[in-house]
Design a protein around this motif. Structure first.
Motif, PDB file in Angstrom:
ATOM      1  N   LEU A   1      22.968  33.551  41.124  1.00 41.53           N
ATOM      2  CA  LEU A   1      23.651  32.900  42.243  1.00 41.53           C
ATOM      3  C   LEU A   1      24.925  32.193  41.784  1.00 41.53           C
ATOM      4  CD1 LEU A   1      20.559  31.526  44.201  1.00 41.53           C
ATOM      5  CD2 LEU A   1      22.048  33.452  44.814  1.00 41.53           C
ATOM      6  N   VAL A   2      24.858  31.644  40.571  1.00 43.79           N
ATOM      7  CA  VAL A   2      26.043  31.007  39.994  1.00 43.79           C
ATOM      8  C   VAL A   2      27.151  32.050  39.829  1.00 43.79           C
ATOM      9  CG1 VAL A   2      26.940  29.712  38.040  1.00 43.79           C
ATOM     10  CG2 VAL A   2      24.569  29.373  38.778  1.00 43.79           C
ATOM     11  N   GLY A   3      26.745  33.241  39.411  1.00 43.42           N
ATOM     12  CA  GLY A   3      27.717  34.325  39.243  1.00 43.42           C
ATOM     13  C   GLY A   3      28.400  34.639  40.556  1.00 43.42           C
TER      14      GLY A   3
ATOM     15  N   GLU B   1      34.806  32.329  44.110  1.00 47.59           N
ATOM     16  CA  GLU B   1      35.905  31.456  43.736  1.00 47.59           C
ATOM     17  C   GLU B   1      37.098  32.291  43.247  1.00 47.59           C
ATOM     18  OE1 GLU B   1      36.033  27.961  40.604  1.00 47.59           O
ATOM     19  OE2 GLU B   1      34.290  27.811  41.938  1.00 47.59           O
ATOM     20  N   GLY B   2      36.776  33.290  42.460  1.00 48.22           N
ATOM     21  CA  GLY B   2      37.822  34.192  41.977  1.00 48.22           C
ATOM     22  C   GLY B   2      38.517  34.896  43.134  1.00 48.22           C
ATOM     23  N   LEU B   3      37.730  35.204  44.138  1.00 42.66           N
ATOM     24  CA  LEU B   3      38.285  35.849  45.326  1.00 42.66           C
ATOM     25  C   LEU B   3      39.269  34.907  46.020  1.00 42.66           C
ATOM     26  CD1 LEU B   3      38.128  38.317  47.236  1.00 42.66           C
ATOM     27  CD2 LEU B   3      36.268  37.165  48.426  1.00 42.66           C
ATOM     28  N   LYS B   4      38.866  33.640  46.100  1.00 42.63           N
ATOM     29  CA  LYS B   4      39.723  32.634  46.721  1.00 42.63           C
ATOM     30  C   LYS B   4      41.047  32.517  45.969  1.00 42.63           C
ATOM     31  CE  LYS B   4      36.758  29.277  48.396  1.00 42.63           C
ATOM     32  NZ  LYS B   4      36.115  28.001  48.044  1.00 42.63           N
TER      33      LYS B   4
ATOM     34  N   PHE C   1      40.353  38.497  42.551  1.00 43.10           N
ATOM     35  CA  PHE C   1      39.613  39.676  43.010  1.00 43.10           C
ATOM     36  C   PHE C   1      40.010  39.997  44.448  1.00 43.10           C
ATOM     37  CE2 PHE C   1      36.292  37.475  40.236  1.00 43.10           C
ATOM     38  CZ  PHE C   1      36.740  38.125  39.092  1.00 43.10           C
ATOM     39  N   SER C   2      39.566  41.156  44.903  1.00 42.18           N
ATOM     40  CA  SER C   2      39.908  41.519  46.277  1.00 42.18           C
ATOM     41  C   SER C   2      38.666  41.975  47.035  1.00 42.18           C
ATOM     42  CB  SER C   2      40.946  42.646  46.271  1.00 42.18           C
ATOM     43  OG  SER C   2      40.394  43.788  45.666  1.00 42.18           O
ATOM     44  N   GLN C   3      38.741  41.926  48.350  1.00 44.96           N
ATOM     45  CA  GLN C   3      37.597  42.273  49.190  1.00 44.96           C
ATOM     46  C   GLN C   3      37.911  43.514  50.024  1.00 44.96           C
ATOM     47  OE1 GLN C   3      36.218  38.958  51.551  1.00 44.96           O
ATOM     48  NE2 GLN C   3      34.115  39.651  51.294  1.00 44.96           N
ATOM     49  N   LYS C   4      36.943  44.392  50.076  1.00 42.83           N
ATOM     50  CA  LYS C   4      37.136  45.571  50.925  1.00 42.83           C
ATOM     51  C   LYS C   4      36.723  45.253  52.355  1.00 42.83           C
ATOM     52  CE  LYS C   4      36.757  49.641  47.968  1.00 42.83           C
ATOM     53  NZ  LYS C   4      35.918  50.814  47.656  1.00 42.83           N
ATOM     54  N   GLU C   5      37.000  46.216  53.243  1.00 41.99           N
ATOM     55  CA  GLU C   5      36.671  46.002  54.650  1.00 41.99           C
ATOM     56  C   GLU C   5      35.184  45.792  54.876  1.00 41.99           C
ATOM     57  OE1 GLU C   5      38.246  49.271  56.792  1.00 41.99           O
ATOM     58  OE2 GLU C   5      40.317  48.739  56.262  1.00 41.99           O
ATOM     59  N   ASP C   6      34.367  46.479  54.095  1.00 44.81           N
ATOM     60  CA  ASP C   6      32.912  46.354  54.278  1.00 44.81           C
ATOM     61  C   ASP C   6      32.372  45.039  53.720  1.00 44.81           C
ATOM     62  OD1 ASP C   6      33.008  46.665  51.581  1.00 44.81           O
ATOM     63  OD2 ASP C   6      31.843  48.514  51.504  1.00 44.81           O
ATOM     64  N   GLY C   7      33.237  44.249  53.103  1.00 47.00           N
ATOM     65  CA  GLY C   7      32.812  42.946  52.595  1.00 47.00           C
ATOM     66  C   GLY C   7      32.542  42.905  51.105  1.00 47.00           C
ATOM     67  N   SER C   8      32.499  44.066  50.462  1.00 50.06           N
ATOM     68  CA  SER C   8      32.233  44.092  49.025  1.00 50.06           C
ATOM     69  C   SER C   8      33.438  43.564  48.248  1.00 50.06           C
ATOM     70  CB  SER C   8      31.903  45.517  48.566  1.00 50.06           C
ATOM     71  OG  SER C   8      32.954  46.389  48.894  1.00 50.06           O
ATOM     72  N   VAL C   9      33.147  42.939  47.086  1.00 47.69           N
ATOM     73  CA  VAL C   9      34.206  42.328  46.291  1.00 47.69           C
ATOM     74  C   VAL C   9      34.450  43.129  45.014  1.00 47.69           C
ATOM     75  CG1 VAL C   9      34.930  40.243  45.077  1.00 47.69           C
ATOM     76  CG2 VAL C   9      33.606  40.056  47.180  1.00 47.69           C
TER      77      VAL C   9
ATOM     78  N   SER D   1      34.741  40.863  29.267  1.00 48.12           N
ATOM     79  CA  SER D   1      35.747  40.087  28.546  1.00 48.12           C
ATOM     80  C   SER D   1      36.973  39.844  29.426  1.00 48.12           C
ATOM     81  CB  SER D   1      36.139  40.826  27.270  1.00 48.12           C
ATOM     82  OG  SER D   1      37.222  40.179  26.646  1.00 48.12           O
ATOM     83  N   LEU D   2      37.425  40.888  30.082  1.00 47.04           N
ATOM     84  CA  LEU D   2      38.596  40.769  30.964  1.00 47.04           C
ATOM     85  C   LEU D   2      38.322  39.861  32.150  1.00 47.04           C
ATOM     86  CD1 LEU D   2      39.827  44.471  31.013  1.00 47.04           C
ATOM     87  CD2 LEU D   2      41.044  42.506  30.062  1.00 47.04           C
ATOM     88  N   LEU D   3      37.144  40.034  32.736  1.00 50.41           N
ATOM     89  CA  LEU D   3      36.804  39.244  33.919  1.00 50.41           C
ATOM     90  C   LEU D   3      36.702  37.762  33.580  1.00 50.41           C
ATOM     91  CD1 LEU D   3      34.128  41.485  35.701  1.00 50.41           C
ATOM     92  CD2 LEU D   3      36.543  41.226  36.249  1.00 50.41           C
ATOM     93  N   LEU D   4      36.019  37.463  32.484  1.00 50.31           N
ATOM     94  CA  LEU D   4      35.873  36.058  32.094  1.00 50.31           C
ATOM     95  C   LEU D   4      37.238  35.452  31.819  1.00 50.31           C
ATOM     96  CD1 LEU D   4      32.710  36.069  29.792  1.00 50.31           C
ATOM     97  CD2 LEU D   4      32.894  35.307  32.152  1.00 50.31           C
ATOM     98  N   ASP D   5      38.086  36.251  31.206  1.00 47.24           N
ATOM     99  CA  ASP D   5      39.433  35.778  30.922  1.00 47.24           C
ATOM    100  C   ASP D   5      40.184  35.476  32.211  1.00 47.24           C
ATOM    101  OD1 ASP D   5      41.527  35.232  29.009  1.00 47.24           O
ATOM    102  OD2 ASP D   5      42.539  36.960  29.896  1.00 47.24           O
ATOM    103  N   LYS D   6      40.068  36.378  33.160  1.00 48.33           N
ATOM    104  CA  LYS D   6      40.747  36.188  34.449  1.00 48.33           C
ATOM    105  C   LYS D   6      40.220  34.959  35.165  1.00 48.33           C
ATOM    106  CE  LYS D   6      41.724  41.072  35.406  1.00 48.33           C
ATOM    107  NZ  LYS D   6      43.199  41.125  35.442  1.00 48.33           N
ATOM    108  N   LEU D   7      38.932  34.674  34.965  1.00 49.47           N
ATOM    109  CA  LEU D   7      38.330  33.517  35.625  1.00 49.47           C
ATOM    110  C   LEU D   7      38.584  32.229  34.865  1.00 49.47           C
ATOM    111  CD1 LEU D   7      34.949  35.114  36.742  1.00 49.47           C
ATOM    112  CD2 LEU D   7      36.732  34.251  38.259  1.00 49.47           C
ATOM    113  N   GLY D   8      39.279  32.353  33.742  1.00 56.22           N
ATOM    114  CA  GLY D   8      39.690  31.155  33.035  1.00 56.22           C
ATOM    115  C   GLY D   8      38.740  30.650  31.964  1.00 56.22           C
TER     116      GLY D   8
END
Length: 593
Positions: A281-283, A289-292, A296-304, A363-370
RNA sequence: GGUCCGGUAGCUCAGCUGGAUAGAGCAACAGCCUUCUAAGCUGUGGGUCGUGGGUUCGAAUCCCGCUCGGAUCACCA
C-alpha cells in the motif's frame, strides 16, 4: 612506506623523472621462479631507453643499493624478481600474530550504511536449493562488507500475500481437516507447501473433467470454480475479512517457524524483516505521489505507467486499472519503508539473474522518485542452480528441498567421519556438533566457491565431495593446526621469541608469509567486486600452501627445536587466517575432526 | 527480433583492471600411514582458452564480427 611506493620513488630518482603508479607493476613472483615480488619492466622501457634485460638489471642494482628491504634480485627476460629481507617478513608475522582480528576493519561511527536484502521467500512453499545459494551469498556478502568496515543491515522481504498463498489456504480449508504442524509432526513450511501442491493437483483434476466435457484449455481455466474461489479469497483478504485474515496469519506463522529453523541451521540471520502485506500500500502511495509530480502518467482506463523510453527501456505498468499494485509497486513501497527506518547509503538486492531487467527499472524509478540510493542500487545478481537434467521444476518434482539437502549433507558427513574413525574419541554431543559443522561446511563451500554470476550445476546423486577443493578439506587443515598447538602446549612449548632463529634457517616460509600479507587487500577487493568466490579460492590457496609446507616438514623430520618452534608459530597464524576467512564466509570450523 | 550474461582439461570450476611454460579438484595411472590427523601428500598423462579478425613488445584477459547456450522483454511474483 610500502614497498610499492618505495620502488616507485627510487625509480623516479634513478631516471630523474615522474613515474605513474600504473607503470610500477609489482606482483607476486610465480612459484617457479626465485623471489617474492616481481617488477615487470616493459612499461619502463621508454624511460630507460634500453632493452628489457638491461633495464631490469639496472633497476635491480639500484634497488639493491638503496632499499634495505631488498636483499637480492634476479632477472629473467623483462621480469625483475626481488627478494625481500627476512626481517620484513618477521615483522609482518609479528604484526599478524598480535592482531586477533587480522584482516578485519573496524566499523567507525560515520561508516557508510549498506542494507543487504536477501532470501526473499514466498510463504506458500519451503525453501529450496536456489534459496540456499541466495542465503549463503547474501549472508557472506554482509559478513564481507562488515569486515571491510561498513555498517551492515541484513534484511529480508517476505512475499506473504497474493494468489499463491490463497491457494494453500483454500486447500487447507477444503481438505485439511484442521491439520497443524503439531498434529502432523510436519515442519510448518512443508505442511503449507503440501497444501499448495494439493491445490494444484485438485485444480488439474477439475480442469481435466471440464476438458472431458468438451471445453478447451482456456475455457476450462476460466470456468474453474477452484480458481474462482482462490481469487475470491484474495479479494476478501484485501478487504480485510476477519476469518480469512486470521487463517492467513495462523498459516503464515507456521511457515515462519519452519523458515526460522532452516535459517538457523544454515547459520544466516536478519536484522529486520519486511512483509509485502505491509509494503504494497505504501508503494501505491508513492506511485500516486509520483503521478502528482508528473513523473508518471495515467491512461484513460486509470492505470498508471512510467515512461522509460528515454532511458532505453519500455513503458512500465505501476498500478492496474482497478488500482491494485504489481510487483514493482511493492518494491517501491518496501524501499520507502526501509529508507524511513535506516539512513541507507547503499542498497544491495541479492536476487537471481532472471530479474536483471526488473532491477534496472527499479533503479530508474527510485531515482525518479527521489531516493538517493536509487541510482546506485546494486542488484547482486546470481545464476541459477541447475540439476544435471536441467532446471529444477516444481511441477516435475525435481526441486531440491533445502531441509532435505542439509539433512543429507549431515548424514553423509557422519557416515564418512565414522568410516574414517574421526569420531572414535568423541562424546555423542561432540560428534553431533562436528558432523553438523562439516556437513554444512561442505555445502556452503561448494555453493560459494562458484562465481555468483554463473549458473551452476548441482548433482544430488554424487552429492558433494568431501575431498579436494572442499570445505571439509579446509576445516581439516584448521583442525590439524589446532592439534599442533594443543600438543605444543602439552609439551610446554611457548611460541614467542624464537622466530628470528627460525628464519635464519632460510626455508620456504617467506612464500607462506607473503600470502598472509596480501590477505587483507584480497578481502577488500573481493568485497568491492562482490565475489565471495574470490575469498574462498584464496583461502584454498593458503591451505594448499600449508599442506605443501607440512609435507616438506614430514620429509625433513624434526630434530631441530628452533625449526619446530618456527613452524608452530607459522601454523598458528595460518590457522588464524583460515579461521577469519571462514568466518567471513559464514562457515564454521571444528577444532578437531 | 532488442537487451543482458555465459562458453577455459573427459567432468565441476579458478585465472579476466593485459605479463613469464593457462591452474585446482574429481575421474585414470604410479607411489607414500611405527614420525604432530592419509578428509592428506608426491608424481604421470590430459588444453586449437567457442570461432574469425583487430589493438601491441606481449591477449584466456581489451575491442569488433560470427556462433552456441541461458535469462529477460506480462495488468505473474
Amino acid at each position: 612506506m610500502s614497498i610499492q611506493t618505495s620502488v616507485q620513488q627510487l625509480i623516479e630518482k634513478l631516471y630523474n623523472q615522474k613515474i605513474s603508479e600504473e607503470q610500477i607493476q609489482l606482483q607476486r613472483t610465480k612459484k617457479e621462479f626465485k623471489g617474492h615480488l616481481t617488477l615487470v619492466v616493459f612499461p619502463l622501457l621508454k624511460i630507460s631507453k634500453k632493452n628489457p634485460e638491461q633495464t631490469a638489471n639496472e633497476i635491480g642494482e639500484y634497488l639493491l643499493q638503496h632499499e634495505l628491504l631488498i636483499v637480492e634480485y634476479n632477472v629473467i627476460k623483462g621480469f625483475l624478481n626481488l627478494i625481500i629481507a627476512p626481517s620484513y617478513w618477521l615483522n609482518l608475522l609479528n604484526q599478524i600474530h598480535s592482531n586477533e582480528m587480522f584482516g578485519f576493519k573496524e566499523v567507525s561511527e560515520n561508516a557508510p550504511l549498506v542494507m543487504i536484502e536477501y532470501s526473499s521467500p514466498n510463504t506458500n512453499k519451503p525453501l529450496h536449493l536456489g534459496h540456499i545459494r541466495n542465503n549463503l551469498l547474501g549472508y557472506s556478502l554482509a559478513e564481507i562488507m562488515s569486515a571491510n568496515g561498513y555498517k551492515v543491515v541484513k534484511t529480508n522481504i517476505v512475499n506473504d500475500r497474493g494468489i499463491h498463498i490463497c491457494k494453500s489456504m483454500l486447500a487447507w480449508k477444503n481438505w485439511g481437516n484442521g491439520a497443524t504442524p503439531e498434529s502432523t509432526g510436519k515442519k510448518g513450511d512443508h505442511l503449507i507447501g503440501d497444501f499448495y501442491v494439493l491445490f494444484d493437483k485438485k485444480y488439474k483434476e477439475e480442469l481435466k473433467k471440464l476438458e472431458e466435457k468438451g471445453l478447451n484449455k482456456e475455457e476450462a481455466e476460466k470456468q474453474s470454480s477452484l480458481m474462482a474461489d482462490a481469487r475470491e479469497m484474495l479479494r476478501q483478504w484485501e478487504a480485510g475479512n476477519e476469518e480469512i485474515v486470521s487463517l492467513w496469519k495462523m498459516m503464515n506463522n507456521w511457515v515462519y517457524a519452519g523458515f526460522d529453523e532452516t535459517y538457523k541451521r544454515l547459520g544466516v540471520d536478519f536484522d529486520k524483516i519486511y512483509y509485502e502485506s505491509e509494503t504494497y500500500l505504501v508503494g501505491k502511495e508513492q506511485v500516486l505521489e509520483g503521478l502528482k509530480k508528473g513523473v508518471f502518467s495515467q491512461k484513460e482506463d486509470g492505470s498508471v505507467w512510467a515512461d522509460l523510453t528515454a532511458d532505453g527501456l519500455d513503458n512500465k505498468l505501476l498500478l492496474r486499472a482497478d488500482g491494485t499494485s504489481v510487483y514493482m509497486t511493492q518494491d517501491i513501497g518496501t524501499a520507502k519503508l526501509r529508507f524511513n527506518d535506516y539512513p541507507i547509503n547503499k542498497m544491495v538486492y541479492v536476487v537471481g539473474n532472471e530479474q536483471n531487467y526488473h532491477f534496472q527499472v527499479l533503479s530508474l524509478l527510485l531515482d525518479k522518485l527521489g531516493f538517493e540510493f536509487g541510482k546506485g542500487l546494486v542488484h547482486f545478481s546470481y545464476g541459477m542452480v541447475e540439476l544435471p537434467e536441467g532446471k529444477m521444476k516444481s511441477r516435475e518434482g525435481t526441486v531440491v528441498d533445502a531441509d532435505d539437502l542439509i539433512e543429507e549433507m549431515v548424514i553423509t558427513a557422519r557416515q564418512t567421519s565414522e568410516e574414517l574413525g574421526k569420531l572414535d574419541n568423541c562424546t555423542p554431543e561432540e560428534a553431533k556438533n562436528i558432523v553438523e559443522i562439516v556437513g554444512l561446511g561442505a555445502l556452503k563451500y561448494f555453493i560459494l566457491k562458484v562465481d555468483p554470476r554463473k549458473n551452476m550445476t548441482f548433482n544430488p546423486k554424487e552429492s558433494i565431495d568431501f575431498n579436494g577443493n572442499t570445505g571439509p578439506f579446509i576445516q581439516y587443515t584448521y583442525a590439524r593446526i589446532q592439534s599442533v598447538l594443543r600438543k605444543a602446549q602439552e609439551q610446554g612449548i611457548t611460541l614467542s621469541g624464537k622466530l628470528s632463529s627460525g628464519l635464519e634457517l632460510g626455508l620456504k616460509e617467506e612464500e607462506l608469509i607473503q600470502t598472509l600479507d596480501s590477505f587483507p587487500s584480497i578481502i577488500e577487493e573481493a568485497a568491492e567486486t562482490y565475489s565471495p568466490a574470490v575469498i574462498a579460492n584464496y583461502i584454498y590457496d593458503l591451505v594448499k600452501e600449508y599442506n605443501q609446507f607440512y609435507h616438506d616438514y614430514s620429509i625433513l623430520g624434526e630434530k631441530d627445536m628452533e625449526l619446530k618452534m618456527f613452524r608452530l608459530t607459522l601454523s598458528f597464524n595460518v590457522g588464524k587466517v583460515i579461521r577469519n576467512g571462514m568466518s567471513l564466509l559464514g562457515i564454521r570450523v571444528p577444532d578437531r575432526m
